[in-house]
Scaffold this active site. Sequence first.
Site, PDB file in Angstrom:
ATOM      1  N   LYS A  12      94.759 -31.787   4.081  1.00 24.35           N
ATOM      2  CA  LYS A  12      94.436 -31.245   5.398  1.00 24.35           C
ATOM      3  C   LYS A  12      95.414 -31.754   6.464  1.00 24.35           C
ATOM      4  O   LYS A  12      96.169 -32.704   6.213  1.00 24.35           O
ATOM      5  CB  LYS A  12      92.994 -31.635   5.754  1.00 24.35           C
ATOM      6  N   TYR A  52      85.490 -21.485   4.086  1.00 21.67           N
ATOM      7  CA  TYR A  52      84.363 -22.264   4.616  1.00 21.67           C
ATOM      8  C   TYR A  52      83.165 -21.376   4.943  1.00 21.67           C
ATOM      9  O   TYR A  52      82.377 -21.698   5.831  1.00 21.67           O
ATOM     10  CB  TYR A  52      84.813 -23.066   5.840  1.00 21.67           C
ATOM     11  N   ARG A  88      87.117 -34.597  -7.841  1.00 26.10           N
ATOM     12  CA  ARG A  88      86.012 -34.870  -6.901  1.00 26.10           C
ATOM     13  C   ARG A  88      85.707 -36.370  -6.858  1.00 26.10           C
ATOM     14  O   ARG A  88      85.438 -36.924  -5.796  1.00 26.10           O
ATOM     15  CB  ARG A  88      84.739 -34.102  -7.310  1.00 26.10           C
ATOM     16  N   ARG A 105      89.046 -40.716   0.266  1.00 26.44           N
ATOM     17  CA  ARG A 105      88.367 -40.740   1.573  1.00 26.44           C
ATOM     18  C   ARG A 105      87.852 -42.144   1.892  1.00 26.44           C
ATOM     19  O   ARG A 105      87.901 -42.585   3.047  1.00 26.44           O
ATOM     20  CB  ARG A 105      87.222 -39.728   1.576  1.00 26.44           C
ATOM     21  N   ASN A 115      88.674 -35.576   6.979  1.00 23.98           N
ATOM     22  CA  ASN A 115      88.511 -36.385   5.763  1.00 23.98           C
ATOM     23  C   ASN A 115      89.630 -36.151   4.755  1.00 23.98           C
ATOM     24  O   ASN A 115      89.445 -36.286   3.559  1.00 23.98           O
ATOM     25  CB  ASN A 115      87.122 -36.146   5.160  1.00 23.98           C
ATOM     26  N   HIS A 118      90.596 -31.461   0.739  1.00 21.92           N
ATOM     27  CA  HIS A 118      89.585 -30.584   0.149  1.00 21.92           C
ATOM     28  C   HIS A 118      89.759 -30.635  -1.360  1.00 21.92           C
ATOM     29  O   HIS A 118      90.891 -30.709  -1.846  1.00 21.92           O
ATOM     30  CB  HIS A 118      89.771 -29.137   0.617  1.00 21.92           C
ATOM     31  N   GLU A 129      89.189 -20.344  -5.625  1.00 20.36           N
ATOM     32  CA  GLU A 129      90.197 -20.972  -4.761  1.00 20.36           C
ATOM     33  C   GLU A 129      91.608 -20.830  -5.333  1.00 20.36           C
ATOM     34  O   GLU A 129      92.571 -20.676  -4.580  1.00 20.36           O
ATOM     35  CB  GLU A 129      89.813 -22.440  -4.512  1.00 20.36           C
TER      36      GLU A 129
END
Length: 156
Positions: A12, A52, A88, A105, A115, A118, A129
């Site tokens: 991000k 989103y 994840r 994070r 954060n 993604h 995605e």
Amino acid sequence: MGARERTVVILKPDALHRNLIGDIIRRFEYKGLKIVGLKMTKLDDMKLDEHYAHHKDKPFFASLKKFMKVSPVVIIALEGQDAIQSVRLLTGDTKGSDADAGTIRGDFAISVQNNLIHASDGLEAAEKELDRFFGKDELYDYNRIDEIMVFEDRDA
Ligand code: IDP
Ligand code: MG
């Protein structure tokens, strides 16, 4: 026993502005995940509304979209056994201040919105995605010389 999967990571704008791209990508490389797609791009409203959609009625939606458009982002496709769950786990909880130490994070972020990254949250999301962010000619199949050491045959 795990399946070979592909998953999507977005670095991000805060990751770019805080010069953390190298450190974050290095963690995925260390884990043994293979980079099969990588690009820098700017996300527009259309992509963000789609990406989103699950947050479109939340009070933070406008702020989240604004944040995601502050600068380009870096989008990466990673491949490996159980890649979705592995990524994840390396990513950590959504809210930086709650995320376990040792996660991306947990180590680098304190905010819930800003954060850093993604990561696709499941098989269905990962497939959507990959389609959303990569053209077919932007994803690569290749063998890496260390694969014989990263995976054991019985893992597959
Ligand atoms: P995830 O990124 O950990 O999968 P999601 O619930 O899918 O978390 O939320 C997507 C993104 O929306 C988060 O990464 C974060 O940037 C932002 N977000 C989620 N919850 C909040 C919130 O309560 N306030 C502000 N931003 C949020
Ligand atoms: Mg999510």
